[in-house]
Design a protein around this motif. Structure first.
Motif, PDB file in Angstrom:
ATOM      1  N   ALA A 554       0.813  -1.217   0.000  1.00 27.57           N
ATOM      2  CA  ALA A 554       0.000   0.000   0.000  1.00 27.57           C
ATOM      3  C   ALA A 554       0.847   1.268   0.000  1.00 27.57           C
ATOM      4  O   ALA A 554       0.431   2.304  -0.533  1.00 27.57           O
ATOM      5  CB  ALA A 554      -0.928  -0.001   1.215  1.00 27.57           C
ATOM      6  N   LYS A 555       2.053   1.189   0.576  1.00 35.28           N
ATOM      7  CA  LYS A 555       2.910   2.375   0.633  1.00 35.28           C
ATOM      8  C   LYS A 555       3.376   2.812  -0.751  1.00 35.28           C
ATOM      9  O   LYS A 555       3.774   3.961  -0.940  1.00 35.28           O
ATOM     10  CB  LYS A 555       4.123   2.103   1.527  1.00 35.28           C
ATOM     11  CG  LYS A 555       3.789   2.078   3.009  1.00 35.28           C
ATOM     12  CD  LYS A 555       5.050   2.074   3.856  1.00 35.28           C
ATOM     13  CE  LYS A 555       4.715   2.219   5.336  1.00 35.28           C
ATOM     14  NZ  LYS A 555       5.934   2.318   6.178  1.00 35.28           N
ATOM     15  N   ASN A 556       3.352   1.897  -1.711  1.00 27.79           N
ATOM     16  CA  ASN A 556       3.832   2.217  -3.058  1.00 27.79           C
ATOM     17  C   ASN A 556       2.707   2.508  -4.045  1.00 27.79           C
ATOM     18  O   ASN A 556       2.966   2.770  -5.216  1.00 27.79           O
ATOM     19  CB  ASN A 556       4.676   1.054  -3.586  1.00 27.79           C
ATOM     20  CG  ASN A 556       5.882   0.777  -2.723  1.00 27.79           C
ATOM     21  OD1 ASN A 556       6.570   1.697  -2.301  1.00 27.79           O
ATOM     22  ND2 ASN A 556       6.141  -0.490  -2.439  1.00 27.79           N
ATOM     23  N   ILE A 557       1.469   2.445  -3.593  1.00 25.65           N
ATOM     24  CA  ILE A 557       0.322   2.650  -4.481  1.00 25.65           C
ATOM     25  C   ILE A 557      -0.168   4.082  -4.350  1.00 25.65           C
ATOM     26  O   ILE A 557      -0.356   4.593  -3.245  1.00 25.65           O
ATOM     27  CB  ILE A 557      -0.807   1.655  -4.147  1.00 25.65           C
ATOM     28  CG1 ILE A 557      -0.326   0.215  -4.386  1.00 25.65           C
ATOM     29  CG2 ILE A 557      -2.051   1.932  -4.993  1.00 25.65           C
ATOM     30  CD1 ILE A 557      -1.292  -0.852  -3.916  1.00 25.65           C
ATOM     31  N   ASP A 558      -0.338   4.728  -5.490  1.00 28.10           N
ATOM     32  CA  ASP A 558      -0.733   6.139  -5.499  1.00 28.10           C
ATOM     33  C   ASP A 558      -1.343   6.451  -6.857  1.00 28.10           C
ATOM     34  O   ASP A 558      -1.502   5.562  -7.695  1.00 28.10           O
ATOM     35  CB  ASP A 558       0.495   7.020  -5.237  1.00 28.10           C
ATOM     36  CG  ASP A 558       0.134   8.374  -4.601  1.00 28.10           C
ATOM     37  OD1 ASP A 558      -1.017   8.831  -4.801  1.00 28.10           O
ATOM     38  OD2 ASP A 558       0.987   8.963  -3.927  1.00 28.10           O
ATOM     39  N   ILE A 559      -1.672   7.706  -7.073  1.00 29.06           N
ATOM     40  CA  ILE A 559      -2.088   8.170  -8.392  1.00 29.06           C
ATOM     41  C   ILE A 559      -1.102   9.232  -8.868  1.00 29.06           C
ATOM     42  O   ILE A 559      -0.509   9.955  -8.065  1.00 29.06           O
ATOM     43  CB  ILE A 559      -3.527   8.740  -8.380  1.00 29.06           C
ATOM     44  CG1 ILE A 559      -3.651   9.871  -7.354  1.00 29.06           C
ATOM     45  CG2 ILE A 559      -4.528   7.639  -8.094  1.00 29.06           C
ATOM     46  CD1 ILE A 559      -4.968  10.602  -7.409  1.00 29.06           C
ATOM     47  N   ASP A 560      -0.888   9.314 -10.186  1.00 30.60           N
ATOM     48  CA  ASP A 560       0.028  10.314 -10.723  1.00 30.60           C
ATOM     49  C   ASP A 560      -0.729  11.590 -11.064  1.00 30.60           C
ATOM     50  O   ASP A 560      -1.922  11.729 -10.766  1.00 30.60           O
ATOM     51  CB  ASP A 560       0.792   9.760 -11.931  1.00 30.60           C
ATOM     52  CG  ASP A 560      -0.119   9.403 -13.109  1.00 30.60           C
ATOM     53  OD1 ASP A 560      -1.285   9.869 -13.137  1.00 30.60           O
ATOM     54  OD2 ASP A 560       0.332   8.668 -14.006  1.00 30.60           O
ATOM     55  N   GLU A 561      -0.021  12.534 -11.711  1.00 32.67           N
ATOM     56  CA  GLU A 561      -0.623  13.838 -12.011  1.00 32.67           C
ATOM     57  C   GLU A 561      -1.790  13.742 -12.992  1.00 32.67           C
ATOM     58  O   GLU A 561      -2.616  14.656 -13.094  1.00 32.67           O
ATOM     59  CB  GLU A 561       0.437  14.792 -12.560  1.00 32.67           C
ATOM     60  CG  GLU A 561       1.115  14.345 -13.854  1.00 32.67           C
ATOM     61  CD  GLU A 561       2.280  13.387 -13.623  1.00 32.67           C
ATOM     62  OE1 GLU A 561       2.987  13.076 -14.601  1.00 32.67           O
ATOM     63  OE2 GLU A 561       2.467  12.946 -12.475  1.00 32.67           O
ATOM     64  N   ASN A 562      -1.869  12.603 -13.714  1.00 33.91           N
ATOM     65  CA  ASN A 562      -2.975  12.404 -14.658  1.00 33.91           C
ATOM     66  C   ASN A 562      -4.131  11.597 -14.059  1.00 33.91           C
ATOM     67  O   ASN A 562      -5.079  11.235 -14.766  1.00 33.91           O
ATOM     68  CB  ASN A 562      -2.462  11.688 -15.914  1.00 33.91           C
ATOM     69  CG  ASN A 562      -1.406  12.497 -16.637  1.00 33.91           C
ATOM     70  OD1 ASN A 562      -1.557  13.705 -16.819  1.00 33.91           O
ATOM     71  ND2 ASN A 562      -0.326  11.827 -17.048  1.00 33.91           N
ATOM     72  N   GLY A 563      -4.019  11.291 -12.785  1.00 31.68           N
ATOM     73  CA  GLY A 563      -5.063  10.518 -12.134  1.00 31.68           C
ATOM     74  C   GLY A 563      -4.959   9.024 -12.363  1.00 31.68           C
ATOM     75  O   GLY A 563      -5.873   8.274 -12.024  1.00 31.68           O
TER      76      GLY A 563
END
Length: 569
Positions: A554-563
């Motif tokens: 979970a610590k490595n999961i995110d969204i980028d600037e494009n969603g």
């Protein structure tokens, strides 16, 4: 060593996919478009009316994908299942894939998602791994509704005389959270309820998850939910969900959740993704309904059974096949070089850490030292009268000399063996395996379960322990003897059995590698999943609520600037 260029991440590969509209996937699969219920652009549910419409079609051949005893990281059964389905298409065969839905607990934990890997994936992988059509949430809601109604029943006078100290129905959540394993409810002022100790399990461990996976339709779902035993009265009589008055409302919540979810592989092979029972204490198989739909729209149904042949495959053969009425034509036994090296006892694998450096060196002797595990799993599959095909899931760290050891073992056992490069080549890399499976399906099958349904529960447990695991026998605790006696008296003796044990060994001791002999299966207690339709024996310490590690995925999961979602694997 097999050389290859570094692969893009699974997520990068998945995003490069040219996805078909679901109507086209359904058309290719033979599912009428009017039975398709769209869930966004690239997922659809299949209306169960299709079973009646297609009941006169010839029944497909059933193939179950299982494995040797896995390392903590798994040996690639899902990606092999996907690769095999794509390989079938590559050799001109019509196949349908049926798989379990991933739980978000492992997705955000250490293991990651369960969409396959490399060029053998289910897509969109983000959608698959992040709650899909909400089936798990519906199961969570139905489960917790029953829990809430139990506590409400206690608060409002306890008409059924339910013993608060003998309530087995806990709550669930689809997340790894060790802090919820044991909790107190009803604390605070009197109007907050009756204080008692309970806890949470992960949603995959819910009996309702198994019921969804084993039911044959909406009416059968309603009947099974009503049979759930939530606890016992002070006098020892079972109390059911029907008596609590929750079965109807739970069915209403789950009405859509029992419809299988249609998706596609990277190469557009159709896949039905449905249900995800916990592999240690439950069946560890995808739904009967998905298999039944697949069996009417294709020539081959490929399904995966959790963990090794001693676990998911045993339950597939002894429990699921009895419910579905489908007879397996062949079994694919996935093996890796690293798994057999692990079973040599010379290496220690730790989840989340790199493999030991020496394990990646060419050493066919290490593979041979762990070969008894493969031999035992071949024997297990054969014991059911099913033809096994050994599939070598090739890693780029393997050596030809190590593959040669596995090939020789399979040949000595008189079974087919094929290397599969599906991760790096997709369906084209699984053509050899696909052809071997087709050939195996052409042989006569003498499918035979381990035990008869009319045998006593203790006999069923002992037959699995001796005939499947290779134990010298079983040892029942005083509690287990009491449980078995009570369940026989309550009329549960005609149910099949599931043995809840570690997946890291054929035995009940996770430290015993290879093919242990000279051991006895210790049965600590026995529980009844009456709604699901089986009795399960607890052998060892079974965690039904995993915990997160120090550095969860979970610590490595995110969204980028494009969603766009990043970090899934």
């Amino acid at each position: 060593m097999t050389t290859q260029k570094p692969l893009p991440s699974d997520l990068e590969i998945a995003r490069q996919a040219d996805l078909w509209p679901m109507a086209k996937v359904a058309q290719e699969a033979g599912i009428p478009e009017e039975d398709l219920i769209p869930y966004g652009r690239h997922v659809a549910k299949v209306d169960l009316d299709v079973l009646d419409k297609l009941k006169d079609r010839p029944q497909a051949k059933m193939i179950v994908v299982t494995a040797v005893t896995p390392t903590p990281l798994g040996e690639g059964k899902t990606t092999t299942s996907v690769g095999l389905a794509q390989g079938m298409a590559a050799i001109g065969e019509n196949a349908m894939l049926t798989l379990r839905q991933p739980s978000m607990g492992p997705t955000f934990g250490v293991k990651g998602g369960a969409a396959g890997g490399g060029y053998s994936q289910i897509v969109p992988m983000e959608t698959l791994n992040l709650h899909l059509t909400g089936d798990f949430h519906a199961i969570t809601a139905a489960h917790n509704l029953l829990a809430a109604m139990i506590d409400a029943h206690l608060f409002h006078g306890n008409e059924l005389n339910l013993d608060p100290q003998n309530i087995s129905w806990r709550r669930v959540i689809d997340m790894n959270d060790r802090a919820l394993r044991s909790v107190m409810v009803g604390l605070g002022p009197k109007e907050d309820g009756v204080p008692r100790q309970t806890g949470f399990d992960i949603t995959a461990a819910s009996e309702i998850m198994v019921i969804v996976s084993l039911c044959s339709g909406l009416r059968n779902l309603r009947e099974r939910l009503g049979r759930i035993v939530v606890g016992f009265t002070y006098s020892g009589n079972p109390v059911t969900a029907k008596q609590i008055g929750a079965a109807g409302a739970m069915t209403a919540i789950l009405k859509d959740a029992i419809q299988p979810n249609l998706m596609q592989t990277l190469e557009h092979t159709p896949a039905l993704i449905h249900a995800g029972p916990f592999g240690n204490i439950a069946t560890g198989n995808s739904s009967v309904l998905a298999d039944l739909v697949g069996s009417r729209v294709s020539d081959y149904v490929i399904t995966e059974a959790g963990f090794g042949a001693d676990m998911g495959a045993e339950r597939f053969f002894n429990v699921k096949c009895r419910v579905s009425g489908l007879t397996p034509s062949a079994a694919v036994l996935v093996v890796t070089v690293r798994a057999l090296k692990t079973h040599s006892g010379r290496y220690r694998i730790v989840p989340g850490r790199p493999l030991p450096a020496d394990m990646l060196k060419e050493n066919p002797d290490d593979v041979l030292a762990g070969a008894d595990n493969l031999r035992k799993h071949i024997e297990i599959v054969k014991s059911f009268g099913v033809t096994p095909v050994v599939a070598i899931n090739v890693f780029h760290t393997d050596f030809d000399s190590e593959h040669a050891v596995i090939e020789k073992i399979a040949q000595e056992a008189g079974v087919r063996v094929a290397k599969s490069y599906h991760v790096v080549r997709g369906g084209a890399g699984a053509k050899e395996l696909a052809q071997a499976v087709v050939d195996a399906c052409g042989e006569d099958s003498t499918f035979t379960p381990t035990y008869e349904m009319n045998e006593p529960l203790i006999t069923k447990i002992e037959k699995v322990a001796r005939g499947v695991y290779g134990a010298d026998g079983i040892e029942l605790s005083a509690q287990a003897k009491k449980d078995l006696k009570r369940f026989e008296e309550l009329g549960y003796g005609n149910l099949p059995v599931v043995i809840a044990k570690t997946h890291l060994s054929i035995s009940s001791d996770p430290s015993l590698k290879g093919a242990p002999t000279g051991w006895t299966l210790p049965v600590r207690e026995v529980r009844a999943a009456v709604g699901a339709g089986y009795v399960y024996a607890i052998c060892g310490d079974m965690r039904t609520m995993p915990g997160l590690g120090k550095t969860p995925a979970a610590k490595n999961i995110d969204i980028d600037e494009n969603g766009e979602i990043q970090g899934l694997f």
